[in-house]
Design a protein around this motif. Structure first.
Motif, PDB file in Angstrom:
ATOM      1  N   ALA A 236      -1.265   2.802  15.827  1.00 31.38           N
ATOM      2  CA  ALA A 236      -0.622   1.494  15.884  1.00 31.38           C
ATOM      3  C   ALA A 236       0.524   1.377  14.893  1.00 31.38           C
ATOM      4  N   THR A 237       0.546   2.239  13.868  1.00 28.55           N
ATOM      5  CA  THR A 237       1.581   2.132  12.855  1.00 28.55           C
ATOM      6  C   THR A 237       2.825   2.944  13.195  1.00 28.55           C
ATOM      7  N   ALA A 238       2.776   3.715  14.290  1.00 28.77           N
ATOM      8  CA  ALA A 238       3.958   4.465  14.717  1.00 28.77           C
ATOM      9  C   ALA A 238       4.973   3.519  15.358  1.00 28.77           C
ATOM     10  N   ARG A 239       6.180   4.004  15.570  1.00 29.17           N
ATOM     11  CA  ARG A 239       7.222   3.197  16.220  1.00 29.17           C
ATOM     12  C   ARG A 239       7.030   3.288  17.734  1.00 29.17           C
TER      13      ARG A 239
ATOM     14  N   THR B 137       6.749   2.319  21.737  1.00 33.39           N
ATOM     15  CA  THR B 137       7.559   1.639  22.744  1.00 33.39           C
ATOM     16  C   THR B 137       6.624   0.985  23.762  1.00 33.39           C
ATOM     17  N   PRO B 138       7.136   0.077  24.606  1.00 28.20           N
ATOM     18  CA  PRO B 138       6.287  -0.469  25.669  1.00 28.20           C
ATOM     19  C   PRO B 138       5.667   0.620  26.528  1.00 28.20           C
ATOM     20  N   ALA B 139       6.401   1.694  26.779  1.00 31.44           N
ATOM     21  CA  ALA B 139       5.858   2.791  27.591  1.00 31.44           C
ATOM     22  C   ALA B 139       4.677   3.458  26.903  1.00 31.44           C
ATOM     23  N   SER B 140       4.753   3.633  25.580  1.00 32.90           N
ATOM     24  CA  SER B 140       3.637   4.279  24.878  1.00 32.90           C
ATOM     25  C   SER B 140       2.424   3.366  24.821  1.00 32.90           C
ATOM     26  N   PHE B 141       2.641   2.050  24.680  1.00 37.95           N
ATOM     27  CA  PHE B 141       1.526   1.110  24.743  1.00 37.95           C
ATOM     28  C   PHE B 141       0.855   1.176  26.114  1.00 37.95           C
ATOM     29  N   LEU B 142       1.655   1.189  27.164  1.00 37.80           N
ATOM     30  CA  LEU B 142       1.089   1.235  28.508  1.00 37.80           C
ATOM     31  C   LEU B 142       0.306   2.519  28.730  1.00 37.80           C
TER      32      LEU B 142
ATOM     33  N   THR C 255       0.491  -5.720   9.950  1.00 33.54           N
ATOM     34  CA  THR C 255       0.341  -4.382   9.377  1.00 33.54           C
ATOM     35  C   THR C 255       0.950  -3.307  10.255  1.00 33.54           C
ATOM     36  N   ILE C 256       1.371  -3.645  11.481  1.00 33.84           N
ATOM     37  CA  ILE C 256       1.930  -2.647  12.380  1.00 33.84           C
ATOM     38  C   ILE C 256       3.422  -2.862  12.536  1.00 33.84           C
ATOM     39  N   HIS C 257       4.081  -1.906  13.169  1.00 28.54           N
ATOM     40  CA  HIS C 257       5.540  -1.919  13.235  1.00 28.54           C
ATOM     41  C   HIS C 257       6.067  -2.810  14.343  1.00 28.54           C
ATOM     42  N   TYR C 258       7.109  -3.593  13.993  1.00 26.94           N
ATOM     43  CA  TYR C 258       7.880  -4.353  14.971  1.00 26.94           C
ATOM     44  C   TYR C 258       9.357  -4.121  14.708  1.00 26.94           C
ATOM     45  N   PRO C 259      10.189  -4.189  15.744  1.00 33.86           N
ATOM     46  CA  PRO C 259      11.635  -4.016  15.528  1.00 33.86           C
ATOM     47  C   PRO C 259      12.163  -5.054  14.532  1.00 33.86           C
ATOM     48  N   ALA C 260      13.097  -4.625  13.695  1.00 37.44           N
ATOM     49  CA  ALA C 260      13.773  -5.494  12.725  1.00 37.44           C
ATOM     50  C   ALA C 260      12.823  -6.126  11.713  1.00 37.44           C
ATOM     51  N   GLN C 261      11.684  -5.496  11.478  1.00 39.62           N
ATOM     52  CA  GLN C 261      10.711  -6.076  10.553  1.00 39.62           C
ATOM     53  C   GLN C 261      11.224  -6.083   9.114  1.00 39.62           C
ATOM     54  N   ALA C 262      11.886  -4.995   8.712  1.00 41.57           N
ATOM     55  CA  ALA C 262      12.413  -4.934   7.347  1.00 41.57           C
ATOM     56  C   ALA C 262      13.459  -6.024   7.133  1.00 41.57           C
ATOM     57  N   ARG C 263      14.313  -6.261   8.119  1.00 38.07           N
ATOM     58  CA  ARG C 263      15.331  -7.307   7.988  1.00 38.07           C
ATOM     59  C   ARG C 263      14.683  -8.676   7.823  1.00 38.07           C
TER      60      ARG C 263
ATOM     61  N   VAL D 102       8.812 -21.143  -6.667  1.00 40.91           N
ATOM     62  CA  VAL D 102       7.539 -20.614  -6.164  1.00 40.91           C
ATOM     63  C   VAL D 102       7.368 -19.185  -6.649  1.00 40.91           C
ATOM     64  N   HIS D 103       6.148 -18.699  -6.501  1.00 36.29           N
ATOM     65  CA  HIS D 103       5.879 -17.273  -6.686  1.00 36.29           C
ATOM     66  C   HIS D 103       5.407 -16.733  -5.346  1.00 36.29           C
ATOM     67  N   ALA D 104       6.111 -15.736  -4.819  1.00 30.42           N
ATOM     68  CA  ALA D 104       5.776 -15.175  -3.511  1.00 30.42           C
ATOM     69  C   ALA D 104       5.029 -13.864  -3.661  1.00 30.42           C
ATOM     70  N   VAL D 105       4.003 -13.701  -2.846  1.00 31.07           N
ATOM     71  CA  VAL D 105       3.243 -12.452  -2.759  1.00 31.07           C
ATOM     72  C   VAL D 105       3.421 -11.937  -1.348  1.00 31.07           C
ATOM     73  N   MET D 106       4.036 -10.768  -1.207  1.00 30.27           N
ATOM     74  CA  MET D 106       4.346 -10.219   0.115  1.00 30.27           C
ATOM     75  C   MET D 106       3.556  -8.950   0.378  1.00 30.27           C
ATOM     76  N   ALA D 107       2.996  -8.858   1.601  1.00 30.50           N
ATOM     77  CA  ALA D 107       2.361  -7.629   2.079  1.00 30.50           C
ATOM     78  C   ALA D 107       3.233  -7.061   3.183  1.00 30.50           C
ATOM     79  N   THR D 108       3.687  -5.824   3.040  1.00 24.52           N
ATOM     80  CA  THR D 108       4.599  -5.235   4.025  1.00 24.52           C
ATOM     81  C   THR D 108       3.879  -4.538   5.165  1.00 24.52           C
ATOM     82  N   GLY D 109       2.605  -4.211   4.984  1.00 25.40           N
ATOM     83  CA  GLY D 109       1.912  -3.451   6.027  1.00 25.40           C
ATOM     84  C   GLY D 109       2.318  -1.992   6.009  1.00 25.40           C
ATOM     85  N   HIS D 110       1.963  -1.293   7.088  1.00 27.29           N
ATOM     86  CA  HIS D 110       2.206   0.146   7.145  1.00 27.29           C
ATOM     87  C   HIS D 110       3.615   0.495   7.597  1.00 27.29           C
TER      88      HIS D 110
END
Length: 366
Positions: free
Chosen positions: A62-65, A67-72, A205-213, A227-235
């Motif tokens: 699930a943490t790989a990049r 595609t819809p084809a790979s999910f299917l 925790t899994i990859h989505y397009p443009a997640q880093a942005r 505020v104080h922010a606590v961020m979890a980036t996932g895998h």
């Protein structure tokens, strides 16, 4: 004592509900084991449960990049069906609990006469409307895996969602469909008031397009807030790829159940598990759905309609995100709305309700 086999796959929010129910069944004296992708071993065995990896399923992460084809390809992989038949032949069970998207396993159970229930880990409305009628469901049906037919043939479909939030809860449903309520991780109590406002940020925790942005835009948004922010980036995103301001800390993983009692707001992606966990702590949310084909937009809309969330686009500017965070950090009806839903969630533990259904079915002669 019943012998129960859970069949799962390596996803994001699909495993925690299954684990919570399985742990509850074990506490009651039932014998429980899991079958799934090999990388799920550590998490499942860490919960004190037996695990058997798929032997013939194609490799998947699930943490790989993906595609819809790979999910299917994963959703229609015949390997898990063969592995289910082999696992039951080696060690018989009284009942199988099969993830709603493990279509080949569901078909194998149907064809072999294995008693089974379906575990749905999100809104039933999403599954029957968006998923079944979308590309995944239509192509799966063309390959011989008709989701609605497979779900309707099970002894029960257990929907681990709050019925009043699920749009399907307002309409008649098949008789085998039961909303058992969300399965929450750990004890849930209303978040404590704090002089220093804290914000939890988690976009899955899994990859989505443009997640880093999107993560960077959120960090830029909180930079000028008190505020104080606590961020979890996932895998999918390395913390080193981001530029946090001085008032933010970035980690690969943050245990939500431990952090939420000390925060004032959650910025999430609309994943069912994270969203329900936040509401169970009486926390309003800024929701940024990360994928239009998944359940996130529907969940975001449902919580926003209840008054407990504000929805922003995944490409929203830092200014737009900052405005939404500022609005929800303040006192107002959104906090009362989140608290009302939190009270409902804490009153109906989904793990116990689902375990009740499973235990009753397992004890009932076929």
């Amino acid at each position: 004592m019943a012998r129960i086999l859970f069949v799962t796959w390596d996803g994001g929010g699909n495993l925690p509900p299954a684990l919570g129910i399985a742990v509850e069944l074990t506490r009651r004296g039932d014998t429980v084991r899991f079958l799934g992708h090999p990388q799920r071993r550590e998490r499942i065995e860490g919960a004190g449960l037996r695990f058997e990896p798929y032997a013939s399923a194609r490799p998947w992460s699930a943490t790989a990049r993906n595609t819809p084809a790979s999910f299917l390809a994963m959703f229609t992989d015949a390997g898990p069906g063969r592995d289910l038949a082999a696992a039951v032949a080696r060690e018989p069970v009284d009942l199988a609990v099969i993830d709603c998207l493990s279509l080949p396993a569901l078909r194998a159970a149907q064809e072999t006469g294995l008693r089974h229930v379906v575990l749905a880990h999100t809104f039933y409305e999403y599954l029957v409307k968006s998923w079944c009628r979308g590309p995944m469901g239509l192509v799966a049906a063309a390959k011989g895996y008709r989701p609605m037919r497979l779900w309707s043939s099970a002894e029960a479909v257990l929907v681990t969602a709050l019925e009043e939030l699920d749009p399907a809860g307002r309409r008649p449903r098949p008789r085998n469909v039961h909303h058992t309520g969300p399965v929450l991780a750990g004890p849930t109590v209303p978040a404590a008031a704090s002089e220093r406002q804290r914000v939890l940020v988690s976009l899955s925790t899994i990859h989505y397009p443009a997640q880093a942005r999107a993560l960077q835009a959120i960090l830029d948004a909180v930079a000028d807030l008190p505020v104080h922010a606590v961020m979890a980036t996932g895998h999918a995103v390395e913390p080193s790829a981001l530029r946090p301001p001085p008032n933010a800390e970035v980690h690969p993983y943050v245990p939500h159940a431990e952090v939420m009692p000390g925060v004032s707001l959650v910025v999430g992606h609309g994943g069912h598990g994270t969203t329900m966990q936040a509401l169970a702590h009486d926390l309003p949310l800024v929701v940024m759905p990360m994928h239009p084909m998944l359940d996130q937009p529907m969940i975001a809309k449902a919580v926003e309609q209840q008054g407990a969330a504000r929805v922003v686009r995944r490409n929203a500017s830092p200014e737009r995100i900052r405005a939404a965070i500022s609005d929800l950090l303040a006192s107002g009806p959104h906090r009362q709305a989140a608290a009302r839903l939190g009270t409902r969630l804490r009153a109906e533990p989904g793990d116990a309700a689902a375990a009740d259904r499973i235990g009753t079915l397992a004890a009932t002669p076929a």
